[in-house]
Design a protein around this motif. Structure first.
Motif, PDB file in Angstrom:
ATOM      1  N   HIS A  85      -9.452 -11.865  -8.181  1.00 54.97           N
ATOM      2  CA  HIS A  85      -9.189 -11.954  -6.789  1.00 54.97           C
ATOM      3  C   HIS A  85      -7.639 -12.106  -6.685  1.00 54.97           C
ATOM      4  O   HIS A  85      -7.104 -12.365  -7.614  1.00 54.97           O
ATOM      5  CB  HIS A  85     -10.101 -13.230  -6.392  1.00 54.97           C
ATOM      6  N   PRO A  86      -7.118 -12.307  -5.601  1.00 55.17           N
ATOM      7  CA  PRO A  86      -5.769 -12.157  -5.360  1.00 55.17           C
ATOM      8  C   PRO A  86      -5.127 -13.545  -6.065  1.00 55.17           C
ATOM      9  O   PRO A  86      -3.926 -13.602  -6.609  1.00 55.17           O
ATOM     10  CB  PRO A  86      -5.543 -12.229  -3.795  1.00 55.17           C
ATOM     11  N   GLU A  87      -5.806 -14.707  -5.823  1.00 52.44           N
ATOM     12  CA  GLU A  87      -5.703 -15.805  -6.609  1.00 52.44           C
ATOM     13  C   GLU A  87      -5.346 -15.696  -8.185  1.00 52.44           C
ATOM     14  O   GLU A  87      -4.760 -16.805  -8.450  1.00 52.44           O
ATOM     15  CB  GLU A  87      -6.266 -16.922  -6.094  1.00 52.44           C
ATOM     16  N   ASP A  88      -5.884 -14.660  -8.604  1.00 52.38           N
ATOM     17  CA  ASP A  88      -5.716 -14.587 -10.410  1.00 52.38           C
ATOM     18  C   ASP A  88      -4.499 -13.817 -10.546  1.00 52.38           C
ATOM     19  O   ASP A  88      -3.995 -13.917 -11.662  1.00 52.38           O
ATOM     20  CB  ASP A  88      -6.837 -13.759 -10.735  1.00 52.38           C
ATOM     21  N   SER A  89      -3.766 -13.502  -9.491  1.00 49.83           N
ATOM     22  CA  SER A  89      -2.499 -12.750  -9.701  1.00 49.83           C
ATOM     23  C   SER A  89      -1.385 -13.951 -10.336  1.00 49.83           C
ATOM     24  O   SER A  89      -1.423 -14.970  -9.633  1.00 49.83           O
ATOM     25  CB  SER A  89      -1.703 -12.329  -8.655  1.00 49.83           C
ATOM     26  N   SER A  90      -0.878 -13.463 -11.514  1.00 47.56           N
ATOM     27  CA  SER A  90      -0.036 -14.356 -12.306  1.00 47.56           C
ATOM     28  C   SER A  90       0.515 -13.741 -13.326  1.00 47.56           C
ATOM     29  O   SER A  90       0.269 -12.440 -13.610  1.00 47.56           O
ATOM     30  CB  SER A  90      -0.960 -15.467 -12.772  1.00 47.56           C
ATOM     31  N   ARG A 112       1.858  -9.096 -16.301  1.00 42.47           N
ATOM     32  CA  ARG A 112       1.875  -9.266 -14.968  1.00 42.47           C
ATOM     33  C   ARG A 112       0.693  -8.883 -14.233  1.00 42.47           C
ATOM     34  O   ARG A 112       0.615  -7.537 -14.163  1.00 42.47           O
ATOM     35  CB  ARG A 112       3.306  -8.917 -14.283  1.00 42.47           C
ATOM     36  N   LEU A 113      -0.123  -9.424 -13.794  1.00 40.24           N
ATOM     37  CA  LEU A 113      -1.409  -9.120 -13.137  1.00 40.24           C
ATOM     38  C   LEU A 113      -1.032  -9.080 -11.652  1.00 40.24           C
ATOM     39  O   LEU A 113      -1.010 -10.350 -11.230  1.00 40.24           O
ATOM     40  CB  LEU A 113      -2.504  -9.847 -13.599  1.00 40.24           C
ATOM     41  N   THR A 114      -1.278  -8.223 -10.947  1.00 43.12           N
ATOM     42  CA  THR A 114      -1.440  -8.280  -9.497  1.00 43.12           C
ATOM     43  C   THR A 114      -2.715  -7.813  -8.861  1.00 43.12           C
ATOM     44  O   THR A 114      -3.110  -6.655  -9.346  1.00 43.12           O
ATOM     45  CB  THR A 114      -0.252  -7.269  -8.892  1.00 43.12           C
ATOM     46  N   VAL A 115      -3.413  -8.656  -8.204  1.00 43.55           N
ATOM     47  CA  VAL A 115      -4.757  -8.197  -7.593  1.00 43.55           C
ATOM     48  C   VAL A 115      -4.691  -7.821  -6.034  1.00 43.55           C
ATOM     49  O   VAL A 115      -4.127  -8.887  -5.446  1.00 43.55           O
ATOM     50  CB  VAL A 115      -5.750  -9.359  -8.055  1.00 43.55           C
TER      51      VAL A 115
END
Lengths: 116, 115
Positions: A85-90, A112-115
């Motif tokens: 989910h977007p909140e996992d972006s980190s 770098r993960l962007t969801v």
């Protein structure tokens, strides 16, 4: 010095999909690896300790079913972010513990993960 | 339990000036202490570490740190800043059982170097 390689360095995925991040110790064997998460302009938070041949040890508050860790060999640990989910972006960073003399943790370059 | 506090999220110095980055720790057991540097979108590089030997530790790139048990501090210094020192710096603590593997990090200090 010892080298730890993390792959991929950047990944963009859609919400609901899973993403696998690899952490490899290139020139030494590591029975123990660590996974950290870093939010922008913040510190690194330990997520879990990855032990070769056994289950990972997760820090309090980290969902083990969401962040699957597999340490199947002495040179490879993987982190799979499931149903992202977007909140996992980190920024996710791994380290591998070298115990050849005085122990030292060597870090990968980070992912770098962007969801979206 | 262990923790680390870095005083000052941002430090700015002029090129050639003294660099001082502050770190205080809390630990119920003898600590191992580390300083790491991180450049944008990269992993961490170890600058130096204290593992209960000499209290004054010299690291790479001219950095050094002094372990002061009475003050529970492990401040990082460099006599003369260089433009290439601009980066994020993290102080971290571990213990003998974890041997520097499982690290608890401070909040980080961003160092800026002005020409």
């Amino acid at each position: 010095g010892a080298v730890v390689s993390q792959h991929p360095s950047r990944v963009i995925c859609k919400s609901g999909t899973s993403v696998k991040i690899e952490c490899r110790s290139l020139d030494f064997q590591a029975t123990t690896m660590f996974w950290y998460r870093q939010f922008p302009k913040q510190s690194l938070m330990l997520m879990a300790t990855s032990n070769e041949g056994s289950k990972a040890t997760y820090e309090q508050g980290v969902e083990k079913d969401k962040f699957l860790i597999n340490h199947a060999s002495l040179t490879l640990s993987t982190l799979t972010v499931t149903s992202a989910h977007p909140e996992d972006s980190s920024f996710y960073i791994c380290s591998a513990l070298w115990t050849g003399g005085v122990s030292e943790a060597f870090f990968g370059q980070g992912t770098r993960l962007t969801v979206v | 339990a262990q923790s680390v506090t870095q005083l000052g999220s941002h430090v700015s110095v002029s090129e050639g000036a003294l660099v001082l980055l502050r770190c205080n720790y809390s630990s119920s057991v003898p600590p191992y202490l580390f300083w790491y540097v991180q450049y944008p979108n990269q992993g961490l590089q170890l600058l130096l570490k204290y593992t209960s030997a000499a209290t004054l530790v010299k690291g790479i790139n001219g950095f050094e740190a002094e372990f002061k048990k009475s003050e529970t501090s492990f401040h990082l210094t460099k006599p003369s800043a260089h433009m290439s020192d601009a980066a994020e710096y993290f102080c971290a603590v571990s213990d003998q059982d974890n041997q520097g593997g499982k690290l608890i990090f401070g909040q980080g200090t961003e160092l800026s170097v002005k020409p």
